[in-house]
Write a protein that holds these residues in place. Structure first.
Motif, PDB file in Angstrom:
ATOM      1  N   LEU A   1      -4.889   6.058   5.569  1.00  0.00           N
ATOM      2  CA  LEU A   1      -4.213   4.818   5.955  1.00  0.00           C
ATOM      3  C   LEU A   1      -4.843   4.237   7.210  1.00  0.00           C
ATOM      4  N   ARG A   2      -5.103   5.087   8.192  1.00  0.00           N
ATOM      5  CA  ARG A   2      -5.725   4.632   9.439  1.00  0.00           C
ATOM      6  C   ARG A   2      -7.051   3.923   9.155  1.00  0.00           C
ATOM      7  N   GLU A   3      -7.830   4.484   8.230  1.00  0.00           N
ATOM      8  CA  GLU A   3      -9.156   3.944   7.966  1.00  0.00           C
ATOM      9  C   GLU A   3      -9.123   2.700   7.081  1.00  0.00           C
TER      10      GLU A   3
ATOM     11  N   VAL B   1       3.511  -1.328   3.941  1.00  0.00           N
ATOM     12  CA  VAL B   1       3.279   0.071   3.575  1.00  0.00           C
ATOM     13  C   VAL B   1       4.578   0.701   3.074  1.00  0.00           C
ATOM     14  N   VAL B   2       4.484   1.423   1.976  1.00  0.00           N
ATOM     15  CA  VAL B   2       5.596   2.232   1.470  1.00  0.00           C
ATOM     16  C   VAL B   2       5.156   3.688   1.488  1.00  0.00           C
ATOM     17  N   VAL B   3       5.994   4.558   2.061  1.00  0.00           N
ATOM     18  CA  VAL B   3       5.683   5.983   2.079  1.00  0.00           C
ATOM     19  C   VAL B   3       6.468   6.685   0.975  1.00  0.00           C
ATOM     20  N   VAL B   4       5.860   7.651   0.344  1.00  0.00           N
ATOM     21  CA  VAL B   4       6.506   8.458  -0.697  1.00  0.00           C
ATOM     22  C   VAL B   4       6.901   9.783  -0.067  1.00  0.00           C
ATOM     23  N   ALA B   5       8.192  10.063  -0.059  1.00  0.00           N
ATOM     24  CA  ALA B   5       8.671  11.278   0.607  1.00  0.00           C
ATOM     25  C   ALA B   5       9.973  11.741  -0.010  1.00  0.00           C
TER      26      ALA B   5
ATOM     27  N   LEU C   1       0.862  -1.181   0.000  1.00  0.00           N
ATOM     28  CA  LEU C   1       0.000   0.000   0.000  1.00  0.00           C
ATOM     29  C   LEU C   1       0.899   1.231   0.000  1.00  0.00           C
ATOM     30  N   VAL C   2       0.786   2.047  -1.030  1.00  0.00           N
ATOM     31  CA  VAL C   2       1.642   3.228  -1.198  1.00  0.00           C
ATOM     32  C   VAL C   2       0.891   4.452  -0.688  1.00  0.00           C
ATOM     33  N   VAL C   3       1.528   5.202   0.205  1.00  0.00           N
ATOM     34  CA  VAL C   3       0.862   6.363   0.812  1.00  0.00           C
ATOM     35  C   VAL C   3       1.813   7.548   0.838  1.00  0.00           C
ATOM     36  N   ARG C   4       1.227   8.723   0.904  1.00  0.00           N
ATOM     37  CA  ARG C   4       1.993   9.938   1.207  1.00  0.00           C
ATOM     38  C   ARG C   4       1.776  10.258   2.675  1.00  0.00           C
ATOM     39  N   PRO C   5       2.826  10.567   3.428  1.00  0.00           N
ATOM     40  CA  PRO C   5       2.694  10.760   4.877  1.00  0.00           C
ATOM     41  C   PRO C   5       2.179  12.140   5.261  1.00  0.00           C
ATOM     42  N   THR C   6       1.186  12.625   4.523  1.00  0.00           N
ATOM     43  CA  THR C   6       0.533  13.877   4.869  1.00  0.00           C
ATOM     44  C   THR C   6      -0.580  13.596   5.882  1.00  0.00           C
TER      45      THR C   6
END
Length: 281
Positions: A156-158, A179-183, A144-149
């Motif tokens: 992500l929480r939901e 999880v992979v974060v894009v930053a 699951l790819v997310v941006r940590p905003t």
């Protein structure tokens, strides 16, 4: 084997991550797109020697050949080499055609898991209503790819609990979800820390695989090809190497298997080999 990548919402860089993993993966691999809304790579990549990726061979032909009850096709025959070096099973641009092959995706997943290489599949949004979730449920790893905003972490929480439940298998020792974060490179550590803290706070065992570098100039160079020393040393590609290594550490079943083809050959389709006609029933 299968690696499924997707997002919960928006476009956080899933397709770029899939392409970079295909570029750096150690062993036979191919990248494909099963996003029901349509593929992007045929519009972004050029094939080896120049020109756009061909309409065929493509994921349509592979899905049709992989229908239940048929002999498992050789995935190599459906791979096109891109100018930058990413092996691609070209995805379908049309949402209508994607809907028509949805029923054949279980056979495609079975074929991928029987392959000696790794199929890296961009599934789009990882929601229960996505027909490609059948592929996620068959994957060794679901990323699951997310941006940590604030918004990205809230989504992500939901979503992480539902996703883990949807693709979980009680016969496995651990969940396939990571999880992979894009930053940006300078924000890598705090981004991973915030994401891990959130997952811990809700009791999720999903690991943070790592951070994928937000590097627009390198991404532009990736799509234009060919590979250059500058691109290979970029934060984008280097973060891909780190993520590939961590995926193998977390899910060792993804480790490359010996190729069934003689040394010095790839099994890839050539112009001399007839390809299956990609006609939908």
């Amino acid at each position: 084997m299968l690696i499924a990548l997707g997002s919960d919402k928006g476009s956080p860089g899933v397709t770029t991550l899939a392409a970079v993993l295909g570029l750096v993966w150690n062993g036979a691999c191919a990248v494909t797109e099963l996003d029901s809304r349509g593929a992007d790579l045929p519009l972004r990549l050029t094939r080896a020697g120049g020109g756009p990726l061909l309409a065929a061979p493509s994921v349509v032909g592979l899905a049709l050949a992989a229908r239940d009850g048929f002999t498992a096709p050789a995935i190599e025959r459906y791979v096109q080499d891109s100018e930058v070096g990413i092996p691609v099973v070209a995805g379908e641009l049309s949402a209508l055609v994607n809907a028509r092959i949805a029923g054949h995706l279980p056979g495609l997943a079975t074929t991928a898991n029987a392959w000696h290489g790794t199929l890296i599949a961009d599934l789009g949004n990882l929601h229960a209503t996505n027909p490609a979730m059948v592929v996620a449920r068959a994957a060794a790893a679901v990323v699951l790819v997310v941006r940590p905003t604030m918004e990205g972490l809230a989504h992500l929480r939901e979503s992480i609990g539902a996703l883990t439940e949807q693709v979980g298998d009680p016969r496995r020792d651990r969940s396939p979800v990571g999880v992979v974060v894009v930053a940006e490179s300078s924000q890598r550590r705090p981004a991973i820390g915030r994401t891990r803290q959130l997952l811990d706070s809700i009791g999720s065992a999903a690991p943070v695989v790592g951070a994928f570098a937000y590097d627009p100039p390198a991404a532009a160079a990736l799509w234009s090809g060919p590979m250059t020393k500058k691109l290979s040393k970029s934060a984008l590609v280097q973060s891909g190497h780190a993520l590939a290594a961590q995926l193998l550490t977390l899910w060792p079943e993804l480790s490359p298997l010996p190729s069934p083809y003689p040394q010095g050959t790839s099994g890839l389709a050539t112009n001399a080999e007839p390809m299956p006609t990609e006609v939908l029933p």
